[in-house]
Design a protein around this motif. Structure first.
Motif, mmCIF file in Angstrom:
data_model
loop_
_atom_site.group_PDB
_atom_site.id
_atom_site.type_symbol
_atom_site.label_atom_id
_atom_site.label_comp_id
_atom_site.label_asym_id
_atom_site.label_seq_id
_atom_site.Cartn_x
_atom_site.Cartn_y
_atom_site.Cartn_z
ATOM 1 N N THR A 1 0.827 -1.212 0.000
ATOM 2 C CA THR A 1 0.000 0.000 0.000
ATOM 3 C C THR A 1 0.857 1.257 0.000
ATOM 4 N N ASN A 2 2.105 1.118 0.433
ATOM 5 C CA ASN A 2 3.147 2.138 0.287
ATOM 6 C C ASN A 2 2.792 3.513 0.846
ATOM 7 N N PRO A 3 2.412 3.588 2.119
ATOM 8 C CA PRO A 3 2.183 4.912 2.709
ATOM 9 C C PRO A 3 3.509 5.569 3.086
ATOM 10 N N PRO A 4 3.542 6.892 3.169
ATOM 11 C CA PRO A 4 4.768 7.590 3.582
ATOM 12 C C PRO A 4 4.902 7.573 5.104
ATOM 13 N N VAL A 5 5.841 6.789 5.618
ATOM 14 C CA VAL A 5 5.989 6.609 7.068
ATOM 15 C C VAL A 5 7.336 7.153 7.520
ATOM 16 N N GLU A 6 7.302 7.899 8.620
ATOM 17 C CA GLU A 6 8.531 8.347 9.291
ATOM 18 C C GLU A 6 8.677 7.522 10.566
ATOM 19 N N ASN A 7 9.591 6.555 10.556
ATOM 20 C CA ASN A 7 9.818 5.733 11.746
ATOM 21 C C ASN A 7 10.788 6.410 12.703
ATOM 22 N N GLY A 8 10.848 5.901 13.928
ATOM 23 C CA GLY A 8 11.727 6.477 14.930
ATOM 24 C C GLY A 8 11.364 7.902 15.279
ATOM 25 N N THR A 9 10.088 8.237 15.113
ATOM 26 C CA THR A 9 9.631 9.611 15.304
ATOM 27 C C THR A 9 8.498 9.634 16.317
ATOM 28 N N ALA A 10 8.675 10.369 17.394
ATOM 29 C CA ALA A 10 7.692 10.402 18.480
ATOM 30 C C ALA A 10 7.037 11.768 18.569
ATOM 31 N N LEU A 11 5.762 11.762 18.891
ATOM 32 C CA LEU A 11 5.024 12.993 19.148
ATOM 33 C C LEU A 11 5.380 13.496 20.543
ATOM 34 N N THR A 12 5.702 14.787 20.650
ATOM 35 C CA THR A 12 6.044 15.359 21.955
ATOM 36 C C THR A 12 5.045 16.415 22.425
ATOM 37 N N ALA A 13 4.289 17.004 21.507
ATOM 38 C CA ALA A 13 3.282 18.000 21.890
ATOM 39 C C ALA A 13 2.345 18.226 20.711
ATOM 40 N N ILE A 14 1.158 18.733 21.024
ATOM 41 C CA ILE A 14 0.171 19.000 19.975
ATOM 42 C C ILE A 14 -0.603 20.259 20.349
ATOM 43 N N SER A 15 -0.835 21.099 19.351
ATOM 44 C CA SER A 15 -1.580 22.338 19.559
ATOM 45 C C SER A 15 -2.239 22.691 18.230
ATOM 46 N N GLY A 16 -2.982 23.782 18.215
ATOM 47 C CA GLY A 16 -3.635 24.137 16.965
ATOM 48 C C GLY A 16 -4.300 25.485 17.001
ATOM 49 N N ASP A 17 -4.955 25.796 15.873
ATOM 50 C CA ASP A 17 -5.746 27.016 15.759
ATOM 51 C C ASP A 17 -6.890 26.722 14.801
ATOM 52 N N GLY A 18 -7.572 27.739 14.375
ATOM 53 C CA GLY A 18 -8.749 27.545 13.546
ATOM 54 C C GLY A 18 -8.503 26.914 12.199
ATOM 55 N N SER A 19 -7.265 26.953 11.708
ATOM 56 C CA SER A 19 -6.996 26.436 10.365
ATOM 57 C C SER A 19 -6.206 25.142 10.351
ATOM 58 N N GLY A 20 -5.715 24.682 11.491
ATOM 59 C CA GLY A 20 -4.941 23.454 11.472
ATOM 60 C C GLY A 20 -4.365 23.076 12.816
ATOM 61 N N VAL A 21 -3.555 22.031 12.777
ATOM 62 C CA VAL A 21 -2.953 21.464 13.980
ATOM 63 C C VAL A 21 -1.442 21.430 13.802
ATOM 64 N N THR A 22 -0.712 21.713 14.871
ATOM 65 C CA THR A 22 0.745 21.654 14.849
ATOM 66 C C THR A 22 1.213 20.495 15.717
ATOM 67 N N LEU A 23 2.019 19.612 15.131
ATOM 68 C CA LEU A 23 2.604 18.497 15.849
ATOM 69 C C LEU A 23 4.062 18.807 16.152
ATOM 70 N N GLU A 24 4.438 18.667 17.412
ATOM 71 C CA GLU A 24 5.843 18.748 17.796
ATOM 72 C C GLU A 24 6.374 17.316 17.827
ATOM 73 N N LEU A 25 7.426 17.055 17.060
ATOM 74 C CA LEU A 25 7.950 15.702 16.907
ATOM 75 C C LEU A 25 9.438 15.677 17.231
#
Length: 474
Positions: free
Chosen positions: A140-164
């Motif tokens: 199925t070949n999805p684009p995956v980033e391994n060895g990558t952890a989420l450290t924080a999440i926030s957002g606003d009216g137009s989107g979400v910001t992931l801290e990785l």
């Protein structure tokens, strides 16, 4: 004539490619791109994340990326804390195949081992299921980033910001929508009874942890729990050479009937989320109270050992060190052991997920909407109360309007949506419903651009030389 099926993975993959070609999948990309912004970010690249990614591909949402903290090929529980010999689910379930027969485990298995081997197979070996998921990811070949952890999440009216944080250090990703496909412990972690937090950690492990079973050779081990996890960990200790393994169960009887199987049909999968709060809670509570038994073959894996002892009506009331050993005072007397394994499951415990603090402080929980009488302090009360598209809702309207851009496709969604976010039987239905919802949301947000695209569309069907206009009526 009976189709013998592909005789190799190459043949199977050619058939799958033809399936996709015949169905014109994926269709042409239709989502207007935004510079530096993903359409969808998926946290987790195990079974749920991979299935969600392929479902998004089917509706031609291409601007996606998956992030998983595990190394490639080690996503999910299969090679870590899952310790069963085989899966509980029947081998015939289609699982994450999303309606493609050539993407099923059976197709993958028969292409390599043949129809006769399939007929002989009783249950799917755990690590073979991981092999299948790794193949699923490859084709199925999805684009995956391994060895990558989420450290924080926030957002606003137009989107979400992931801290990785990943191999190259910390970085940020901006996405219009986020899917949390982060598993059984996605909004929490291991459930550790408060009693045990005061006991020296050298005497106990949780079943979710890495356990050095070889070090338990010749030792006396107590396993606390009544379900599959307890049985699997007891079996691991026995097979590693433990001198004695006690499985201590608080219940008066070991659960025998898996009530969840009785709730496994398309009506539940497709309609559960439309039930009233009271009915959704009642279904989940009844199954939890009934208990989910260990699979038949898993129980036999333990009971074949003469040094295995199962004791019901045996709650642990106190634990006191005695040199290098631990004395357990139980409802059925006292026993001294070298190590205890807590097979006490998982809980929704936001404190164990500091990276989700931005969600936790704003998310509407079930305790804010409905709690069954007498269950106010239970685990279900802390589950997120999700909207119809698996989206988080605000506890205080207007406080975090970006919250609905995050979708819980993990265990914690089960109280709101049933077993469609992590269990093999319903994973395809859940992923397709989620993908359809995201497609509708992205279209609605981009309405002005789609309207302008319609106005600008000038590709003619007729060139003008296909007919001659009459000069009048004759």
């Amino acid at each position: 004539m009976t189709d013998p099926g592909p005789r190799s993975l190459d043949e199977l993959e050619a058939r799958l490619a033809r399936d996709l070609d015949l169905l014109t999948l994926p269709p042409a990309d239709w989502v207007p791109p935004q510079d530096g912004v993903l359409d969808v970010a998926i946290v987790g690249a195990g079974m749920a994340g991979l299935t969600a990614a392929f479902a998004l591909r089917k509706v031609s949402i291409a601007g996606i990326r998956l992030f998983d903290r595990a190394p490639s090929g080690r996503e999910g529980p299969w090679a870590t804390y899952a310790r069963m010999e085989t899966l509980r689910s029947p081998k015939t379930l289609a699982g994450p195949a999303l309606g493609f027969s050539n993407l099923t485990f059976r197709a993958w298995f028969e292409a390599q081992f043949g129809r006769a081997a399939w007929e002989d197979l009783h249950r799917i070996p755990r690590l073979q299921w991981l092999d299948y998921l790794n193949w699923y990811r490859r084709v199925t070949n999805p684009p995956v980033e391994n060895g990558t952890a989420l450290t924080a999440i926030s957002g606003d009216g137009s989107g979400v910001t992931l801290e990785l944080t990943g191999p190259e250090g910390p970085w940020r990703v901006r996405a219009r929508r986020v899917i949390l496909a982060n598993g059984r412990d996605g909004l929490g972690g291991p459930f550790i009874p408060p009693f045990w937090t005061a006991v020296d950690k050298r005497f106990w492990s949780h079943a979710h942890e890495s356990i050095d079973f070889a070090a338990l050779k010749g030792k006396a081990v107590a396993v606390l729990g009544a379900g599959a996890g307890a049985v699997d960990n007891a079996a691991e200790a026995l097979e590693a050479g433990a001198a004695k393994v006690f499985m201590l169960v608080r219940r008066a009887e070991l659960p025998r009937v898996n009530k969840g199987i009785g709730a496994g049909h398309p009506g539940m999968v497709l309609g559960f989320h439309t039930l009233s709060d009271e009915r959704r809670w009642a279904y989940n509570q009844y199954i939890a109270d009934s208990g989910v038994p260990a699979p038949h073959n898993s129980m036999l894996r333990c009971s074949r050992h003469p040094n295995f002892a199962l004791l019901t009506r045996c709650p642990v009331e106190a634990a006191e060190p005695d040199g290098d050993r631990l004395v357990l005072r139980t409802g059925r007397g006292t026993v001294t052991v070298d190590h205890v394994v807590l097979a006490t499951g998982f809980s929704v415990d936001w404190a164990q997920r500091p990276e989700l603090a931005g969600i936790a402080r704003h998310a509407l929980l079930w305790r804010d909407r409905y709690v069954a009488l007498g269950k106010e302090g239970g685990d279900f009360a802390e589950h997120p109360y999700l909207g119809p598209d698996f989206e988080f809702l605000e506890r205080v309207p207007g406080a975090a309007p970006w919250l609905s851009r995050i979708h819980a496709f993990n265990y914690a969604a089960s109280l709101s949506h049933g077993k469609v976010t992590g269990d093999i039987p319903g994973i395809s239905a859940g992923a397709e419903r989620l993908a359809d919802s995201l497609a509708a949301a992205l279209f609605t947000e981009d309405y002005d651009r789609h309207w302008q695209r319609l106005l600008d569309f000038e590709t003619p069907e007729l060139l003008g030389d296909e007919w001659t206009e009459a000069e009048g009526f004759r």
